[in-house]
Motif scaffolding. Structure first.
Motif, PDB file in Angstrom:
ATOM      1  N   ARG A  53       0.870  -1.181   0.000  1.00  0.00           N
ATOM      2  CA  ARG A  53       0.000   0.000   0.000  1.00  0.00           C
ATOM      3  C   ARG A  53       0.909   1.233   0.000  1.00  0.00           C
ATOM      4  NH1 ARG A  53      -2.532  -1.134   4.232  1.00  0.00           N
ATOM      5  NH2 ARG A  53      -4.268  -2.252   3.310  1.00  0.00           N
ATOM      6  N   VAL A  54       1.516   1.519  -1.171  1.00  0.00           N
ATOM      7  CA  VAL A  54       2.440   2.645  -1.304  1.00  0.00           C
ATOM      8  C   VAL A  54       2.132   3.401  -2.588  1.00  0.00           C
ATOM      9  CG1 VAL A  54       4.322   1.543  -0.012  1.00  0.00           C
ATOM     10  CG2 VAL A  54       4.194   1.223  -2.480  1.00  0.00           C
ATOM     11  N   GLY A  55       2.562   4.651  -2.642  1.00  0.00           N
ATOM     12  CA  GLY A  55       2.442   5.461  -3.849  1.00  0.00           C
ATOM     13  C   GLY A  55       1.047   5.445  -4.436  1.00  0.00           C
ATOM     14  N   GLY A  56       0.971   5.215  -5.745  1.00  0.00           N
ATOM     15  CA  GLY A  56      -0.306   5.231  -6.442  1.00  0.00           C
ATOM     16  C   GLY A  56      -1.042   3.908  -6.470  1.00  0.00           C
ATOM     17  N   ILE A  57      -0.458   2.869  -5.874  1.00  0.00           N
ATOM     18  CA  ILE A  57      -1.093   1.549  -5.936  1.00  0.00           C
ATOM     19  C   ILE A  57      -2.513   1.558  -5.359  1.00  0.00           C
ATOM     20  CG2 ILE A  57      -0.941  -0.855  -5.151  1.00  0.00           C
ATOM     21  CD1 ILE A  57       2.114  -0.633  -5.491  1.00  0.00           C
ATOM     22  N   PRO A  58      -2.755   2.180  -4.191  1.00  0.00           N
ATOM     23  CA  PRO A  58      -4.137   2.185  -3.672  1.00  0.00           C
ATOM     24  C   PRO A  58      -5.139   2.919  -4.568  1.00  0.00           C
ATOM     25  CG  PRO A  58      -2.580   2.712  -1.929  1.00  0.00           C
ATOM     26  CD  PRO A  58      -1.811   2.737  -3.225  1.00  0.00           C
ATOM     27  N   GLU A  59      -4.653   3.776  -5.459  1.00  0.00           N
ATOM     28  CA  GLU A  59      -5.537   4.438  -6.409  1.00  0.00           C
ATOM     29  C   GLU A  59      -5.802   3.564  -7.633  1.00  0.00           C
ATOM     30  OE1 GLU A  59      -4.132   8.390  -7.341  1.00  0.00           O
ATOM     31  OE2 GLU A  59      -3.287   8.554  -5.328  1.00  0.00           O
ATOM     32  N   MET A  60      -4.916   2.606  -7.866  1.00  0.00           N
ATOM     33  CA  MET A  60      -5.035   1.744  -9.040  1.00  0.00           C
ATOM     34  C   MET A  60      -5.949   0.553  -8.789  1.00  0.00           C
ATOM     35  SD  MET A  60      -1.038   1.780 -10.195  1.00  0.00           S
ATOM     36  CE  MET A  60      -1.265   0.954 -11.776  1.00  0.00           C
ATOM     37  N   VAL A  61      -5.920   0.010  -7.582  1.00  0.00           N
ATOM     38  CA  VAL A  61      -6.744  -1.148  -7.232  1.00  0.00           C
ATOM     39  C   VAL A  61      -7.412  -0.905  -5.892  1.00  0.00           C
ATOM     40  CG1 VAL A  61      -5.447  -2.898  -8.503  1.00  0.00           C
ATOM     41  CG2 VAL A  61      -4.778  -2.334  -6.188  1.00  0.00           C
ATOM     42  N   GLU A  62      -8.610  -1.430  -5.758  1.00  0.00           N
ATOM     43  CA  GLU A  62      -9.332  -1.307  -4.501  1.00  0.00           C
ATOM     44  C   GLU A  62      -9.001  -2.514  -3.621  1.00  0.00           C
ATOM     45  OE1 GLU A  62     -13.886  -1.094  -2.927  1.00  0.00           O
ATOM     46  OE2 GLU A  62     -13.393  -0.132  -4.846  1.00  0.00           O
ATOM     47  N   ASP A  63      -8.479  -2.217  -2.445  1.00  0.00           N
ATOM     48  CA  ASP A  63      -8.084  -3.260  -1.500  1.00  0.00           C
ATOM     49  C   ASP A  63      -9.300  -4.077  -1.078  1.00  0.00           C
ATOM     50  OD1 ASP A  63      -6.599  -4.789   0.291  1.00  0.00           O
ATOM     51  OD2 ASP A  63      -6.661  -3.275   1.877  1.00  0.00           O
ATOM     52  N   GLY A  64      -9.181  -5.386  -1.215  1.00  0.00           N
ATOM     53  CA  GLY A  64     -10.239  -6.283  -0.778  1.00  0.00           C
ATOM     54  C   GLY A  64     -11.220  -6.681  -1.852  1.00  0.00           C
ATOM     55  N   SER A  65     -11.317  -5.876  -2.927  1.00  0.00           N
ATOM     56  CA  SER A  65     -12.230  -6.253  -4.010  1.00  0.00           C
ATOM     57  C   SER A  65     -11.522  -6.456  -5.344  1.00  0.00           C
ATOM     58  CB  SER A  65     -13.362  -5.232  -4.156  1.00  0.00           C
ATOM     59  OG  SER A  65     -12.852  -3.989  -4.567  1.00  0.00           O
ATOM     60  N   GLU A  66     -10.340  -5.860  -5.510  1.00  0.00           N
ATOM     61  CA  GLU A  66      -9.575  -6.033  -6.751  1.00  0.00           C
ATOM     62  C   GLU A  66      -8.162  -6.554  -6.495  1.00  0.00           C
ATOM     63  OE1 GLU A  66     -11.771  -2.439  -9.202  1.00  0.00           O
ATOM     64  OE2 GLU A  66      -9.928  -2.006  -8.098  1.00  0.00           O
ATOM     65  N   ALA A  67      -7.717  -6.454  -5.270  1.00  0.00           N
ATOM     66  CA  ALA A  67      -6.378  -6.912  -4.870  1.00  0.00           C
ATOM     67  C   ALA A  67      -6.334  -6.930  -3.347  1.00  0.00           C
ATOM     68  CB  ALA A  67      -5.300  -5.970  -5.402  1.00  0.00           C
ATOM     69  N   LEU A  68      -5.267  -7.488  -2.811  1.00  0.00           N
ATOM     70  CA  LEU A  68      -5.015  -7.400  -1.378  1.00  0.00           C
ATOM     71  C   LEU A  68      -3.772  -6.551  -1.185  1.00  0.00           C
ATOM     72  CD1 LEU A  68      -5.697 -11.070  -0.192  1.00  0.00           C
ATOM     73  CD2 LEU A  68      -7.267  -9.106  -0.212  1.00  0.00           C
ATOM     74  N   LEU A  69      -3.894  -5.507  -0.379  1.00  0.00           N
ATOM     75  CA  LEU A  69      -2.785  -4.600  -0.133  1.00  0.00           C
ATOM     76  C   LEU A  69      -2.293  -4.753   1.297  1.00  0.00           C
ATOM     77  CD1 LEU A  69      -4.097  -1.368  -1.918  1.00  0.00           C
ATOM     78  CD2 LEU A  69      -2.757  -3.253  -2.873  1.00  0.00           C
ATOM     79  N   ALA A  70      -0.996  -4.599   1.470  1.00  0.00           N
ATOM     80  CA  ALA A  70      -0.373  -4.689   2.790  1.00  0.00           C
ATOM     81  C   ALA A  70       0.537  -3.485   2.990  1.00  0.00           C
ATOM     82  CB  ALA A  70       0.432  -5.983   2.916  1.00  0.00           C
TER      83      ALA A  70
END
Length: 186
Positions: A53-70
């Protein structure tokens, strides 16, 4: 072979895309990213993604519905997310399909060019239509030709702006052409 790590070395783009389509999980444990192509490539491949969960990644994918972010540098959370996707194939498939649907909906050349054009229009409006400078950040000369021609045309017609665009080759050329066309309408 299950449980094996294969170091494939430098690969052609087609090979990378094929590998992503076959991957159980794509892992991107970055400490810093802007908008990584790896995320877009995984999304386009429909591959389940675990990323930081850094930079623009959270804007690119939605955590929990399109990817898992840590969280950045949280090895335990990254590992737990990978294990969760390996254990829950339905969740992995669901995340991959949702991510692929998003990239197909939001990341077409037309949509990206239209978004870029809208940004440029707002900049021109805010500047009173006098000066616009947007910088090129690609090594591909094909992306430069459209904006350079637009800049030359603007200079010849007496417009006070230089147009060089950021982004991918197709988006750069399309946005340059669209912006020049819209700007020079009389």
């Amino acid at each position: 072979q299950n449980g094996a790590l294969h170091l494939l070395g430098r690969r052609a783009v087609a090979d990378v895309r094929a590998a992503m389509r076959q991957a159980d999980v794509v892992l991107l444990p970055s400490r810093w990213e802007n908008a990584p192509y790896t995320v877009l490539e995984a999304m386009a491949a429909g591959a389940p993604l675990v990323a930081s969960r850094v930079g623009g990644i959270p804007e690119m994918v939605e955590d929990g519905s399109e990817a898992l972010l840590a969280a950045d540098q949280d090895v335990a959370r990254h590992l737990a997310a990978v294990e969760r996707l390996l254990d829950d194939r339905d969740l992995a498939r669901s995340l991959g399909l949702a991510a692929r649907a998003r990239v197909e909906r939001d990341c077409t050349a037309e949509r990206m060019a239209a978004r870029s054009l809208e940004v440029y229009r707002r900049v021109v409006q805010r500047s009173g239509g006098r000066v616009l400078a947007i910088f090129q950040m690609t090594a591909d000369s094909g992306a430069i030709i459209g904006p350079v021609l637009a800049g030359l045309l603007a200079d010849r017609l007496g417009y006070g702006w230089a147009f060089v665009v950021t982004g991918g080759v197709l988006v750069a050329a399309a946005a340059g052409w669209l912006f020049a066309r819209e700007t020079f309408k009389r």
